[in-house]
Design a protein around this motif. Structure first.
Motif, PDB file in Angstrom:
ATOM      1  N   ALA A 176       9.836  -6.809  -7.461  1.00  8.23           N
ATOM      2  CA  ALA A 176      10.134  -8.048  -6.725  1.00  8.23           C
ATOM      3  C   ALA A 176       9.235  -9.153  -7.263  1.00  8.23           C
ATOM      4  CB  ALA A 176       9.886  -7.844  -5.241  1.00  8.23           C
ATOM      5  N   ALA A 198       3.469   2.044   4.232  1.00  3.39           N
ATOM      6  CA  ALA A 198       3.948   0.976   5.125  1.00  3.39           C
ATOM      7  C   ALA A 198       5.431   0.703   4.891  1.00  3.39           C
ATOM      8  CB  ALA A 198       3.124  -0.288   4.911  1.00  3.39           C
ATOM      9  N   GLY A 200      -9.381   6.330   7.960  1.00  2.00           N
ATOM     10  CA  GLY A 200      -8.114   6.555   8.656  1.00  2.00           C
ATOM     11  C   GLY A 200      -7.507   5.282   9.209  1.00  2.00           C
ATOM     12  N   GLU A 225      -1.217  -2.823   3.816  1.00  5.07           N
ATOM     13  CA  GLU A 225      -2.438  -3.393   3.253  1.00  5.07           C
ATOM     14  C   GLU A 225      -2.289  -4.853   2.826  1.00  5.07           C
ATOM     15  OE1 GLU A 225      -4.562  -0.386   0.610  1.00  5.07           O
ATOM     16  OE2 GLU A 225      -4.295  -2.142  -0.651  1.00  5.07           O
ATOM     17  N   ASN A 237      -1.118  -2.194  -7.884  1.00  7.21           N
ATOM     18  CA  ASN A 237      -1.257  -3.166  -6.794  1.00  7.21           C
ATOM     19  C   ASN A 237      -1.882  -4.458  -7.328  1.00  7.21           C
ATOM     20  OD1 ASN A 237      -0.196  -1.232  -5.206  1.00  7.21           O
ATOM     21  ND2 ASN A 237      -1.919  -1.031  -3.816  1.00  7.21           N
ATOM     22  N   ASP A 264       1.208  -8.912  -6.118  1.00  9.72           N
ATOM     23  CA  ASP A 264       2.497  -9.627  -6.200  1.00  9.72           C
ATOM     24  C   ASP A 264       2.870 -10.225  -4.844  1.00  9.72           C
ATOM     25  OD1 ASP A 264       2.305  -8.319  -8.577  1.00  9.72           O
ATOM     26  OD2 ASP A 264       4.129  -7.125  -8.372  1.00  9.72           O
ATOM     27  N   GLN A 287       7.682   0.759  -9.538  1.00 15.39           N
ATOM     28  CA  GLN A 287       7.362   1.853 -10.457  1.00 15.39           C
ATOM     29  C   GLN A 287       8.590   2.723 -10.740  1.00 15.39           C
ATOM     30  OE1 GLN A 287       3.623   4.050  -9.686  1.00 15.39           O
ATOM     31  NE2 GLN A 287       3.450   2.762  -7.863  1.00 15.39           N
ATOM     32  N   SER A 338      -1.232   5.105  -1.071  1.00 18.59           N
ATOM     33  CA  SER A 338      -0.936   6.055   0.016  1.00 18.59           C
ATOM     34  C   SER A 338      -0.968   7.494  -0.485  1.00 18.59           C
ATOM     35  CB  SER A 338       0.439   5.749   0.626  1.00 18.59           C
ATOM     36  OG  SER A 338       0.501   4.418   1.081  1.00 18.59           O
ATOM     37  N   MET A 356      -5.583  10.643   5.951  1.00 22.48           N
ATOM     38  CA  MET A 356      -6.205  10.705   7.295  1.00 22.48           C
ATOM     39  C   MET A 356      -5.845   9.413   8.037  1.00 22.48           C
ATOM     40  SD  MET A 356     -10.279  11.052   7.637  1.00 22.48           S
ATOM     41  CE  MET A 356     -10.675   9.693   6.574  1.00 22.48           C
ATOM     42  N   LEU A 407      -4.221   3.747   6.996  1.00 21.92           N
ATOM     43  CA  LEU A 407      -2.938   4.433   7.182  1.00 21.92           C
ATOM     44  C   LEU A 407      -2.445   4.250   8.613  1.00 21.92           C
ATOM     45  CD1 LEU A 407      -3.364   7.696   5.054  1.00 21.92           C
ATOM     46  CD2 LEU A 407      -2.015   5.660   4.513  1.00 21.92           C
ATOM     47  N   GLU A 427      11.261  -1.023  -5.421  1.00 21.51           N
ATOM     48  CA  GLU A 427       9.988  -0.402  -5.829  1.00 21.51           C
ATOM     49  C   GLU A 427       9.760  -0.629  -7.327  1.00 21.51           C
ATOM     50  OE1 GLU A 427       7.157   1.156  -4.695  1.00 21.51           O
ATOM     51  OE2 GLU A 427       6.754   1.202  -6.848  1.00 21.51           O
TER      52      GLU A 427
HETATM   53  C1  LIG Z   1      -8.742   7.066  -2.884  1.00 22.81           C
HETATM   54  C2  LIG Z   1      -8.243   6.487  -1.590  1.00 22.81           C
HETATM   55  C3  LIG Z   1      -8.364   7.214  -0.417  1.00 22.81           C
HETATM   56  C4  LIG Z   1      -7.911   6.660   0.791  1.00 22.81           C
HETATM   57  N1  LIG Z   1      -7.928   7.420   1.904  1.00 22.81           N
HETATM   58  C5  LIG Z   1      -7.463   6.894   3.055  1.00 22.81           C
HETATM   59  C6  LIG Z   1      -7.350   7.688   4.232  1.00 22.81           C
HETATM   60  O1  LIG Z   1      -7.580   8.904   4.220  1.00 22.81           O
HETATM   61  N2  LIG Z   1      -6.960   7.071   5.377  1.00 22.81           N
HETATM   62  C7  LIG Z   1      -6.642   5.741   5.422  1.00 22.81           C
HETATM   63  O2  LIG Z   1      -6.305   5.242   6.483  1.00 22.81           O
HETATM   64  N3  LIG Z   1      -6.649   4.981   4.307  1.00 22.81           N
HETATM   65  C8  LIG Z   1      -7.026   5.536   3.141  1.00 22.81           C
HETATM   66  N4  LIG Z   1      -6.998   4.783   2.007  1.00 22.81           N
HETATM   67  C9  LIG Z   1      -6.383   3.446   2.057  1.00 22.81           C
HETATM   68  C10 LIG Z   1      -4.863   3.600   2.193  1.00 22.81           C
HETATM   69  O3  LIG Z   1      -4.444   4.673   1.384  1.00 22.81           O
HETATM   70  C11 LIG Z   1      -4.118   2.324   1.773  1.00 22.81           C
HETATM   71  O4  LIG Z   1      -4.660   1.215   2.423  1.00 22.81           O
HETATM   72  C12 LIG Z   1      -2.640   2.436   2.149  1.00 22.81           C
HETATM   73  O5  LIG Z   1      -2.117   3.637   1.630  1.00 22.81           O
HETATM   74  C13 LIG Z   1      -1.851   1.259   1.635  1.00 22.81           C
HETATM   75  O6  LIG Z   1      -0.496   1.525   1.889  1.00 22.81           O
HETATM   76  P1  LIG Z   1       0.623   0.455   1.570  1.00 22.81           P
HETATM   77  O7  LIG Z   1       1.903   1.072   1.927  1.00 22.81           O
HETATM   78  O8  LIG Z   1       0.268  -0.853   2.184  1.00 22.81           O
HETATM   79  O9  LIG Z   1       0.512   0.231  -0.028  1.00 22.81           O
HETATM   80  P2  LIG Z   1       0.638   1.286  -1.222  1.00 22.81           P
HETATM   81  O10 LIG Z   1       0.517   2.680  -0.783  1.00 22.81           O
HETATM   82  O11 LIG Z   1      -0.319   0.806  -2.243  1.00 22.81           O
HETATM   83  O12 LIG Z   1       2.123   1.086  -1.728  1.00 22.81           O
HETATM   84  C14 LIG Z   1       2.558  -0.130  -2.290  1.00 22.81           C
HETATM   85  C15 LIG Z   1       3.868   0.105  -3.029  1.00 22.81           C
HETATM   86  O13 LIG Z   1       4.420  -1.163  -3.378  1.00 22.81           O
HETATM   87  C16 LIG Z   1       4.839  -1.119  -4.731  1.00 22.81           C
HETATM   88  N5  LIG Z   1       4.851  -2.483  -5.248  1.00 22.81           N
HETATM   89  C17 LIG Z   1       3.787  -3.273  -5.524  1.00 22.81           C
HETATM   90  N6  LIG Z   1       4.198  -4.477  -5.967  1.00 22.81           N
HETATM   91  C18 LIG Z   1       5.547  -4.442  -5.965  1.00 22.81           C
HETATM   92  C19 LIG Z   1       6.554  -5.383  -6.331  1.00 22.81           C
HETATM   93  N7  LIG Z   1       6.267  -6.599  -6.795  1.00 22.81           N
HETATM   94  N8  LIG Z   1       7.854  -5.024  -6.221  1.00 22.81           N
HETATM   95  C20 LIG Z   1       8.194  -3.782  -5.778  1.00 22.81           C
HETATM   96  N9  LIG Z   1       7.271  -2.854  -5.431  1.00 22.81           N
HETATM   97  C21 LIG Z   1       5.972  -3.183  -5.512  1.00 22.81           C
HETATM   98  C22 LIG Z   1       3.849  -0.187  -5.399  1.00 22.81           C
HETATM   99  O14 LIG Z   1       4.349   0.317  -6.624  1.00 22.81           O
HETATM  100  C23 LIG Z   1       3.693   0.880  -4.330  1.00 22.81           C
HETATM  101  O15 LIG Z   1       4.697   1.844  -4.451  1.00 22.81           O
HETATM  102  C24 LIG Z   1      -7.391   5.337   0.801  1.00 22.81           C
HETATM  103  C25 LIG Z   1      -7.254   4.626  -0.383  1.00 22.81           C
HETATM  104  C26 LIG Z   1      -7.661   5.197  -1.579  1.00 22.81           C
HETATM  105  C27 LIG Z   1      -7.466   4.415  -2.840  1.00 22.81           C
END
Ligand SMILES: Cc1cc2nc3c(=O)[nH]c(=O)nc-3n(C[C@H](O)[C@H](O)[C@H](O)COP(=O)(O)OP(=O)(O)OC[C@H]3O[C@@H](n4cnc5c(N)ncnc54)[C@H](O)[C@@H]3O)c2cc1C
Length: 498
Positions: free
Chosen positions: A162, A22, A475, A462, A224, A227, A43, A52, A58, A478, A41
């Protein structure tokens, strides 16, 4: 609320918190809309892994907005009829989701269509969902996003966590306070901040308070820690979807913070070219039982909504009888490959854990319990032996007849538990993601307790996902990251400088 005044360490038009799918999509979109973006970020670069990158890569790719909108609206009315998500939010989301595929392909993303039965085919628009998958799954997705960020020269401040959103005296969000190593860093957002830090899967206090049953464990990135929830609450955000998850049952062991997704069927499906769970010939017997040794579900046909069957509380015994549950299986499943999915999650390509191919290491460390008789197995895991024996006998009889009158298990899965050893692994409520977080409007602005947009702050992904109670199907998250990331990035870039 923290008022940010005085000196800033750094300035960008749009400050994005979190470098998952996202956040990356929001930063790219903001840049393409003429803004200068920076990503904060938490990490380190070398070990950066996200839900992600751990995903199966998917995403829903509806060919138009109308079919998916019909389905989302039907899902949104589940659980009482009051919509979980506002109509205008769903409409805008569907318009963007319908062009996600083109967005990715125009930027060189390698994706393939995949067969996609809907998770709730009984609802309008749910029978067939169009989906695509990144080549290389979650890692392929992450590489694609990294290439975009590098091509646009968007700075990523790694190891920068953050901690607070900073406002001006009128309550407009104007920047982010972060911890970088031992020092405090203040990054000014001259247009807006985009919150994209993933869910609250590893915030025990938030899970206890907001989810339907505790404990609930997750299979994604252990960083996650919710925060974003605390930052959003500090600026007066309204929350939504807090008790909603995409989840069912997961394998979880005390030695690992992260849970594993169960591969109930094993190699019979994964290694059968062109076969899906619907069409593969299953070769091993398994059931799921509660702590009393009884089946209560049709096992793995429930997708990401089985979770809602788990929080049944016995008010006399004061226990959740389905927490924990047990995965009971026979020798053939044991020999049929690792118990967890190895295509995504901690045993997937990110290799947070190397699960042994023949499950031997996990037997040794007590994660899988084995016995020569069902009674012996019951005694080892502490469920009533008479009940477990009866449950297995009844299930095996259903298999002979080819029909499961108790829970309607799919006929191709009616394989009796056969030769010993009989095996068990503990299952807990859990899955890939929490869905709750700050409520957003159709522009992905974070909304206050009084329903007004809070100036200067957007959210995507998320952290406050678009879906409510029922997850539309694999799916969806994502798809949400791409759609809400683009909406947030576009609108954040268009904000006027205060
Ligand atoms: C095993 C597994 C399989 C999945 N398969 C699918 C799939 O095939 N299709 C689908 O649609 N969904 C799938 N999902 C769900 C999907 O992957 C997640 O919902 C989605 O990737 C979340 O993306 P995001 O960008 O919101 O967060 P994330 O990908 O979790 O990224 C969050 C980022 O924010 C950073 N962060 C956190 N707190 C802070 C802070 N305080 N300051 C700075 N940085 C911070 C983290 O380090 C990380 O880099 C799956 C999930 C899992 C666990």
């Amino acid at each position: 609320m923290r008022v940010g005044s005085g000196a800033w360490d750094r300035t960008a038009d749009v400050v994005v918190i979190g470098y998952g799918c996202a956040g990356a999509v929001a930063a790219v979109t903001a840049t393409e809309n003429g803004a200068e973006a920076v990503i904060v970020e938490k990490q380190p670069r070398e070990s950066h892994h996200t839900s992600s990158s751990m995903s199966a890569g998917m995403f829903l790719s509806p060919p138009d907005s109308s079919s998916i909108l019909e389905y989302l609206a039907a899902l949104g009315r589940m659980g009482g009829g009051r919509p979980w998500t506002d109509g205008p939010v769903l409409r805008t989301w569907a318009e963007y989701a319908a062009t996600t595929r083109q967005w990715i392909e125009a930027r060189g993303g390698a994706i393939v269509p995949i067969p996609a039965p809907g998770e709730h085919p009984q609802l309008p628009g749910g029978a067939h969902l169009s989906k695509h998958r990144f080549r290389g799954m979650g890692i392929g997705l992450a590489r694609f996003l990294e290439a975009q960020i590098e091509a646009k020269k968007i700075p990523v401040l790694y190891e920068t966590r953050a901690t607070h959103l900073l406002t001006n005296p009128r309550g407009r969000v104007v920047g982010v306070e972060a911890r970088q190593g031992g020092r405090r860093l203040r990054v000014r957002a001259s247009r807006a901040v985009v919150l994209a830090p993933g869910g609250f899967e590893y915030d025990e206090q938030a899970k206890l308070n907001y989810l339907k049953v505790y404990p609930t464990y997750f299979t994604g990135s252990e960083v996650n820690t919710g925060d974003g929830l605390r930052m959003a609450l500090e600026v007066g955000a309204q929350l939504w979807h807090m008790n909603c998850v995409a989840a069912g049952l997961v394998l979880k062991f005390p030695e690992m913070p992260v849970a594993f997704q169960v591969d109930y069927l094993g190699r019979s499906v994964a290694k059968t070219p062109g076969k899906t769970e619907e069409t593969a010939s299953v070769v091993s017997g398994h059931i799921v039982v509660n702590r009393d040794g009884e089946r209560y579900t049709s096992e793995n046909v429930k997708g990401q909504c089985l979770y809602y069957e788990l929080p049944v509380f016995d008010t006399h015994r004061l226990v959740y009888p389905r927490v924990p549950s047990y995965f009971i299986f026979d020798r053939r499943r044991l020999e049929n490959g690792p118990l967890p999915l190895v295509t995504s999650g901690p045993a997937g390509p990110t290799r947070l854990y190397h699960w042994s191919l023949d499950n031997s290491r996990e037997i040794e460390q007590g994660w899988i319990v084995t016995a020569n008789t069902v009674r012996g197995l019951a005694r080892k895991i502490g469920v009533p032996a008479d009940t477990l024996e009866r449950t297995v006998r009844t299930f095996n009889r259903h298999c002979e007849k080819g029909r499961d009158p108790d829970f309607g298990r799919k006929p191709n899965e009616l394989i009796p538990l056969g030769a010993p050893p009989y095996c068990a692994a503990v299952l807990w409520p859990g899955g890939p993601s929490t869905q709750g977080g700050p409520r957003r409007n159709s522009r992905c602005q974070v909304v206050s307790a009084g329903d007004d947009p809070i100036p200067g702050i957007y959210s995507c992904g998320e952290m406050g996902a678009t879906y409510g109670m029922l997850y539309p199907g694999g799916g969806s998250n994502l798809a949400d990251c791409f759609a809400s990331g683009r909406i947030a990035g576009e609108n954040a870039a268009r904000e006027k400088r205060p």
